[in-house]
Write a protein that holds these residues in place. Structure first.
Motif, PDB file in Angstrom:
ATOM      1  N   ALA A 291       0.851  -1.191   0.000  1.00 14.72           N
ATOM      2  CA  ALA A 291       0.000   0.000   0.000  1.00 14.72           C
ATOM      3  C   ALA A 291       0.888   1.243   0.000  1.00 14.72           C
ATOM      4  CB  ALA A 291      -0.899  -0.013   1.233  1.00 14.72           C
ATOM      5  N   PRO A 292       0.335   2.382  -0.429  1.00 15.33           N
ATOM      6  CA  PRO A 292       1.165   3.587  -0.501  1.00 15.33           C
ATOM      7  C   PRO A 292       1.508   4.168   0.869  1.00 15.33           C
ATOM      8  CG  PRO A 292      -1.090   4.060  -1.218  1.00 15.33           C
ATOM      9  CD  PRO A 292      -1.015   2.585  -1.004  1.00 15.33           C
ATOM     10  N   ASN A 293       2.559   5.004   0.882  1.00 13.26           N
ATOM     11  CA  ASN A 293       2.939   5.790   2.066  1.00 13.26           C
ATOM     12  C   ASN A 293       3.355   4.953   3.269  1.00 13.26           C
ATOM     13  OD1 ASN A 293       2.610   8.568   1.219  1.00 13.26           O
ATOM     14  ND2 ASN A 293       0.430   8.060   1.054  1.00 13.26           N
ATOM     15  N   CYS A 294       3.858   3.775   3.048  1.00 13.69           N
ATOM     16  CA  CYS A 294       4.296   2.954   4.177  1.00 13.69           C
ATOM     17  C   CYS A 294       5.808   3.085   4.349  1.00 13.69           C
ATOM     18  CB  CYS A 294       3.933   1.493   3.953  1.00 13.69           C
ATOM     19  SG  CYS A 294       2.149   1.230   3.943  1.00 13.69           S
ATOM     20  N   ALA A 295       6.262   2.786   5.579  1.00 12.75           N
ATOM     21  CA  ALA A 295       7.702   2.878   5.859  1.00 12.75           C
ATOM     22  C   ALA A 295       8.175   1.587   6.508  1.00 12.75           C
ATOM     23  CB  ALA A 295       7.977   4.060   6.785  1.00 12.75           C
ATOM     24  N   SER A 296       9.328   1.119   6.086  1.00 11.65           N
ATOM     25  CA  SER A 296       9.938  -0.018   6.774  1.00 11.65           C
ATOM     26  C   SER A 296      11.389   0.317   7.101  1.00 11.65           C
ATOM     27  CB  SER A 296       9.858  -1.290   5.921  1.00 11.65           C
ATOM     28  OG  SER A 296      10.587  -1.143   4.728  1.00 11.65           O
ATOM     29  N   GLN A 313      19.426 -12.160   5.292  1.00 13.87           N
ATOM     30  CA  GLN A 313      18.775 -12.045   3.994  1.00 13.87           C
ATOM     31  C   GLN A 313      17.619 -11.079   4.173  1.00 13.87           C
ATOM     32  OE1 GLN A 313      18.892 -16.075   1.750  1.00 13.87           O
ATOM     33  NE2 GLN A 313      17.905 -16.523   3.692  1.00 13.87           N
ATOM     34  N   GLY A 314      17.636 -10.014   3.432  1.00  9.97           N
ATOM     35  CA  GLY A 314      16.578  -9.018   3.595  1.00  9.97           C
ATOM     36  C   GLY A 314      15.974  -8.659   2.257  1.00  9.97           C
ATOM     37  N   LYS A 315      14.704  -8.960   2.115  1.00  9.09           N
ATOM     38  CA  LYS A 315      14.043  -8.676   0.844  1.00  9.09           C
ATOM     39  C   LYS A 315      12.981  -7.608   1.065  1.00  9.09           C
ATOM     40  CE  LYS A 315      11.898 -11.251  -2.930  1.00  9.09           C
ATOM     41  NZ  LYS A 315      11.441 -12.592  -3.319  1.00  9.09           N
ATOM     42  N   ILE A 316      13.005  -6.598   0.227  1.00  6.58           N
ATOM     43  CA  ILE A 316      11.949  -5.573   0.265  1.00  6.58           C
ATOM     44  C   ILE A 316      11.219  -5.634  -1.070  1.00  6.58           C
ATOM     45  CG2 ILE A 316      11.425  -3.112   0.537  1.00  6.58           C
ATOM     46  CD1 ILE A 316      14.064  -2.752   1.992  1.00  6.58           C
ATOM     47  N   GLU A 317       9.925  -5.930  -1.013  1.00 11.74           N
ATOM     48  CA  GLU A 317       9.110  -5.980  -2.224  1.00 11.74           C
ATOM     49  C   GLU A 317       8.173  -4.782  -2.216  1.00 11.74           C
ATOM     50  OE1 GLU A 317       8.593 -10.865  -2.310  1.00 11.74           O
ATOM     51  OE2 GLU A 317       7.020  -9.613  -1.424  1.00 11.74           O
ATOM     52  N   VAL A 318       8.211  -3.997  -3.278  1.00  8.10           N
ATOM     53  CA  VAL A 318       7.336  -2.829  -3.363  1.00  8.10           C
ATOM     54  C   VAL A 318       6.377  -3.036  -4.529  1.00  8.10           C
ATOM     55  CG1 VAL A 318       7.223  -0.320  -3.599  1.00  8.10           C
ATOM     56  CG2 VAL A 318       9.179  -1.377  -2.421  1.00  8.10           C
ATOM     57  N   ALA A 319       5.104  -3.202  -4.207  1.00  4.82           N
ATOM     58  CA  ALA A 319       4.097  -3.444  -5.239  1.00  4.82           C
ATOM     59  C   ALA A 319       3.849  -2.173  -6.049  1.00  4.82           C
ATOM     60  CB  ALA A 319       2.795  -3.919  -4.597  1.00  4.82           C
ATOM     61  N   ARG A 320       3.268  -2.354  -7.217  1.00  3.97           N
ATOM     62  CA  ARG A 320       3.015  -1.224  -8.106  1.00  3.97           C
ATOM     63  C   ARG A 320       2.184  -0.131  -7.421  1.00  3.97           C
ATOM     64  NH1 ARG A 320       2.885  -0.696 -13.771  1.00  3.97           N
ATOM     65  NH2 ARG A 320       3.365  -2.886 -14.100  1.00  3.97           N
ATOM     66  N   ALA A 321       1.263  -0.537  -6.554  1.00  2.52           N
ATOM     67  CA  ALA A 321       0.382   0.434  -5.889  1.00  2.52           C
ATOM     68  C   ALA A 321       1.074   1.164  -4.737  1.00  2.52           C
ATOM     69  CB  ALA A 321      -0.859  -0.274  -5.356  1.00  2.52           C
ATOM     70  N   ALA A 322       2.226   0.674  -4.336  1.00  6.95           N
ATOM     71  CA  ALA A 322       2.839   1.191  -3.097  1.00  6.95           C
ATOM     72  C   ALA A 322       3.713   2.401  -3.368  1.00  6.95           C
ATOM     73  CB  ALA A 322       3.631   0.074  -2.411  1.00  6.95           C
ATOM     74  N   GLN A 323       3.090   3.464  -3.911  1.00  3.08           N
ATOM     75  CA  GLN A 323       3.848   4.701  -4.152  1.00  3.08           C
ATOM     76  C   GLN A 323       4.218   5.345  -2.815  1.00  3.08           C
ATOM     77  OE1 GLN A 323       4.918   5.169  -6.999  1.00  3.08           O
ATOM     78  NE2 GLN A 323       3.448   4.345  -8.484  1.00  3.08           N
ATOM     79  N   LYS A 324       5.251   6.187  -2.867  1.00  4.12           N
ATOM     80  CA  LYS A 324       5.750   6.901  -1.678  1.00  4.12           C
ATOM     81  C   LYS A 324       6.224   5.939  -0.588  1.00  4.12           C
ATOM     82  CE  LYS A 324       4.302  10.966  -3.337  1.00  4.12           C
ATOM     83  NZ  LYS A 324       5.294  11.908  -3.898  1.00  4.12           N
ATOM     84  N   THR A 325       6.658   4.782  -1.002  1.00  2.00           N
ATOM     85  CA  THR A 325       7.233   3.846  -0.042  1.00  2.00           C
ATOM     86  C   THR A 325       8.572   4.387   0.465  1.00  2.00           C
ATOM     87  OG1 THR A 325       6.207   1.820  -0.845  1.00  2.00           O
ATOM     88  CG2 THR A 325       8.421   1.591   0.059  1.00  2.00           C
ATOM     89  N   ASP A 326       8.796   4.219   1.751  1.00  2.00           N
ATOM     90  CA  ASP A 326      10.085   4.601   2.333  1.00  2.00           C
ATOM     91  C   ASP A 326      10.693   3.350   2.968  1.00  2.00           C
ATOM     92  OD1 ASP A 326      12.227   5.653   3.668  1.00  2.00           O
ATOM     93  OD2 ASP A 326      11.077   7.052   4.906  1.00  2.00           O
ATOM     94  N   GLY A 327      11.653   2.767   2.303  1.00  2.00           N
ATOM     95  CA  GLY A 327      12.261   1.527   2.806  1.00  2.00           C
ATOM     96  C   GLY A 327      13.727   1.737   3.126  1.00  2.00           C
ATOM     97  N   TYR A 328      14.131   1.257   4.275  1.00  2.00           N
ATOM     98  CA  TYR A 328      15.530   1.417   4.676  1.00  2.00           C
ATOM     99  C   TYR A 328      16.022   0.113   5.270  1.00  2.00           C
ATOM    100  CZ  TYR A 328      19.496   2.877   7.615  1.00  2.00           C
ATOM    101  OH  TYR A 328      20.724   2.975   8.230  1.00  2.00           O
ATOM    102  N   GLN A 329      17.192  -0.273   4.857  1.00  2.00           N
ATOM    103  CA  GLN A 329      17.745  -1.522   5.386  1.00  2.00           C
ATOM    104  C   GLN A 329      19.252  -1.351   5.562  1.00  2.00           C
ATOM    105  OE1 GLN A 329      18.755  -5.155   2.836  1.00  2.00           O
ATOM    106  NE2 GLN A 329      16.674  -5.580   3.479  1.00  2.00           N
ATOM    107  N   MET A 330      19.742  -1.611   6.755  1.00  4.54           N
ATOM    108  CA  MET A 330      21.186  -1.535   6.998  1.00  4.54           C
ATOM    109  C   MET A 330      21.617  -2.792   7.731  1.00  4.54           C
ATOM    110  SD  MET A 330      24.147  -0.294   6.831  1.00  4.54           S
ATOM    111  CE  MET A 330      23.983   1.325   6.101  1.00  4.54           C
TER     112      MET A 330
END
Lengths: 421, 249
Positions: A291-296, A313-330
């Motif tokens: 979904a849009p505007n989510c943060a991980s 192992q870290g996978k981030i999947e961003v669906a087509r509908a998930a605009q404005k996604t903010d994903g961060y992984q370190m």
């Protein structure tokens, strides 16, 4: 063909679990067809082998060296293990060798006990460890926090006695459901002695505007196999905030699937792994932005000594509908020994075009200059190293706001370090 | 008293110090001046025990104890303190925790009782006030995000709290504006007394206007080629190192 050898051994272990299922299935509670579907998965897929991409770095081969027996039903004495639990002033739900112990637990109106609680989030047809759990789960709890209620803190403890040398396997199945606007801190603690196989599955549902803080302290026996799976679904404006510290297990894997299914949902999957000797620990995450505007956010730190091996192992999947996604992984690893090894596999799959996703991975040693700086101020070498290791973990730990939970983590880290000295 | 005799040191296969003789009596401040590459920082590192900077010949003792054979933390317990040219950042280590850990490590090594948190905070706040440092610098991570001047002031704060008997200041003036330089110099001067000595390593004479040395030594190509009173620094400022190297040759 030599490559077929481990597969055969894994098949033999899967067969042993299937035999056990055949023996106990008449008495297992709940939906029979769900069990049979799970058994069909175990029958067709077996246990995951080295050729499966998701299990390339974590091989279950050592599991095949052990014959697991059925847990004893007798109420074993767990007083010594209880004494090893950190002091947290909150209701406790205590499992001993995979069985709920009402005599050691606190009753709560939010908790239903007595049977595994399957929830709906985990997919036994898809995930082999979930299939094994679904087939054999004998016990578990269902935690439900009603609409707009702050459920405070609940401790879910798993104690393994080692059963005087009998290796046992247990597959508890829990569910956590937070209704709209509900709040809860769940502190999951695993500890034990001897050889055993702990295979818990927890399904989490966070409804609109609800917030679950999920702290996990995995300090299991260094001879144990610990393969845990969490499936969390987070609805709009909901938060799933998790942190796992793992210091235990001979072979351990924590797999978390978090799905952000409504706008403005948040998931934090932070972790620290402290490994020594020949331990193997794997932290695997799959975050689905649906979904849009989510943060991980994921900050994962691993400290390795001896011949230990760490995996992230870290996978981030961003669906087509998930605009404005903010994903961060370190993901950062600190190797304190030349024989330790870290495998790191970040993966981004992005189908939306307006997203912000970043990931980074580093592997390094203690900084010689920082060590000299501390020593030049009079701090002895061992203490200076401990300070720098603790400092390395800080970024992951600082996200824990629950005071008692954080104190328990700090104590476990200090104990781990003391054991290395 | 610091006594150095015939000290030689190499980094890799390159000899940097070629036989240094130097005595700094208790209560005195000596300056070591020299051009880039003369071996000034190496001297500080060899004395404080940094890995990779081992002496290959010669002696260095402090109040009679052999410095070169012991660990950096043992040298610190004897009273040695190196103020770094580039103070190291310690992300994840709070400044207050760092200072208190160091102070109590030194107190333990000397058989003294450890200082509790309230006592330590009182001490630290008083010293910070004297160094015009804001209170929040105790809460921040050690040197992380500090300006050049703040890092140097943090070095002097450590010195003020740890109370060394011998401070080696490695180019403490580099990167400081005139106000920060004065604050840093005041911090060092406040420690001066019969039980305190310092070796001030610097490229420029400017710092020595504020920390007036008892003696000045000129280090060129790993050797001390001249020693004298504070006026030697002025002579260097006027004529540069080139002239002096030519005279010594």
């Amino acid at each position: 063909m030599s490559a077929s050898v481990p597969t055969t051994r894994l098949q033999a272990t899967a067969d042993a679990f299937l035999t056990r299922f055949a023996g106990i299935k008449a008495s297992l509670p709940g939906d029979k067809s769900l069990r049979e579907r799970a058994a069909a998965t175990v029958r067709s897929k077996g246990l995951p082998g080295p050729r499966e991409e998701a299990w390339r770095y974590t091989q279950l081969r050592p599991l095949t060296d052990v014959t697991f027996e059925t847990p004893l039903h007798a109420d074993v004495d767990a007083q010594a293990l209880l004494g090893r639990l950190p002091e947290i002033a909150a209701p406790h739900l205590v499992f001993v060798d995979g069985r709920f112990r009402a005599d050691l637990s606190t009753a709560s109106s939010m908790v239903r006990t007595g049977a595994p609680s399957f929830g709906s989030g985990a997919r036994p047809d898809f995930d082999p460890m979930v299939a094994l759990n679904t087939m054999l789960a004998e016990d578990g709890v269902a935690i439900s926090v009603p609409h707009d209620v702050d459920g405070g803190t609940i401790v879910l403890a798993s104690l393994a006695t080692g059963q005087n040398g009998r290796a046992i396997a247990f597959h508890p199945r829990h569910s956590v459901n937070l209704a709209d606007g509900a709040k809860l801190t769940l502190i999951e603690i695993g500890l034990g002695d001897g050889v055993y196989f702990h295979n818990p599955v927890v399904t989490v549902s966070v409804a609109h505007g609800a917030s679950l803080t999920h702290l996990r302290l995995q300090t299991e026996s260094e001879q144990a196999f610990v393969l845990s799976t969490v499936y969390a679904d987070v609805a709009s404006d909901g938060t799933y905030d998790s942190f796992q510290l793992a210091t235990g297990g001979r072979l351990a894997r924590a797999e978390i699937h978090a799905t952000l299914s409504g706008p403005n949902a948040i998931a934090h999957l932070n972790a620290a792994q402290l490994l020594a000797g020949s331990q193997h620990a794997d932290f695997t995450t799959i975050v689905s932005h649906d979904a849009p505007n989510c943060a991980s956010r994921q900050t994962v730190k691993t400290v390795l000594t001896g011949k230990s091996r760490g995996v992230f192992q870290g996978k981030i999947e961003v669906a087509r509908a998930a605009q404005k996604t903010d994903g961060y992984q370190m993901n950062q690893a600190l190797l304190l020994s030349p024989d330790a090894e870290m495998d790191s596999k970040p993966q981004l799959e992005i189908y939306a075009d307006d997203v912000k996703c970043s990931h980074g991975a580093t592997v390094g040693e203690l900084d010689a200059e920082q060590l000299f700086y501390l020593r030049s101020r009079g701090v002895p070498e061992a203490e200076a190293r401990a300070m720098l290791v603790r400092a390395f973990l800080d970024e992951a730990l600082e996200a824990i706001t629950h005071e008692a939970g954080r104190a328990a983590m700090e104590t476990a880290i200090a104990h781990w370090w003391d054991r290395q000295a | 008293m610091l006594e150095i005799k015939g000290l030689e040191a190499s980094i890799g296969d390159k000899q940097i110090l070629r036989g240094i003789d130097l005595v700094v009596p208790s209560g005195e401040v000596h300056a070591v001046m020299g051009p880039n590459g003369a071996g000034k920082s190496t001297l500080g590192y060899v004395l404080s025990g940094r890995a990779g900077y081992e002496a290959t010949a010669g002696l260095a003792t402090f109040n009679g104890a052999d410095l070169l054979d012991i660990e950096p933390e043992e040298r610190a317990a004897l009273g040695l303190f190196l103020a770094f040219q580039y103070p190291v950042e310690l992300p994840g280590v709070g400044n207050a925790n760092f200072l208190r850990t160091a102070l109590n490590a030194l107190r333990r090594a000397r058989g003294e009782a450890e200082m509790d948190a309230p006592g330590f905070l009182k001490l630290a706040r008083a010293e910070m006030k004297r160094l015009s440092m804001p209170d929040d610098m105790l809460k921040r991570n050690v040197n992380v995000g500090f300006s050049g001047g703040e890092k140097k002031r943090n070095e002097v704060l450590q010195m003020a709290i740890l109370r060394p008997k011998l401070a080696i200041l490695d180019e403490t003036d580099s990167g400081l504006d005139i106000d920060a330089l004065r604050i840093v110099a005041d911090g060092v001067n406040a420690l001066r007394g019969p039980d305190f000595s310092a070796l001030v390593i610097t490229h420029y004479q400017r710092l020595l206007e504020y920390i007036v040395p008892d003696r000045v030594h000129v280090l060129v190509s790993g050797r001390i080629i001249r020693s004298g009173g504070p006026e030697l620094a002025l002579e260097l400022e006027a004529n540069g190192y080139a002239g002096m190297v030519a005279d010594a040759a």
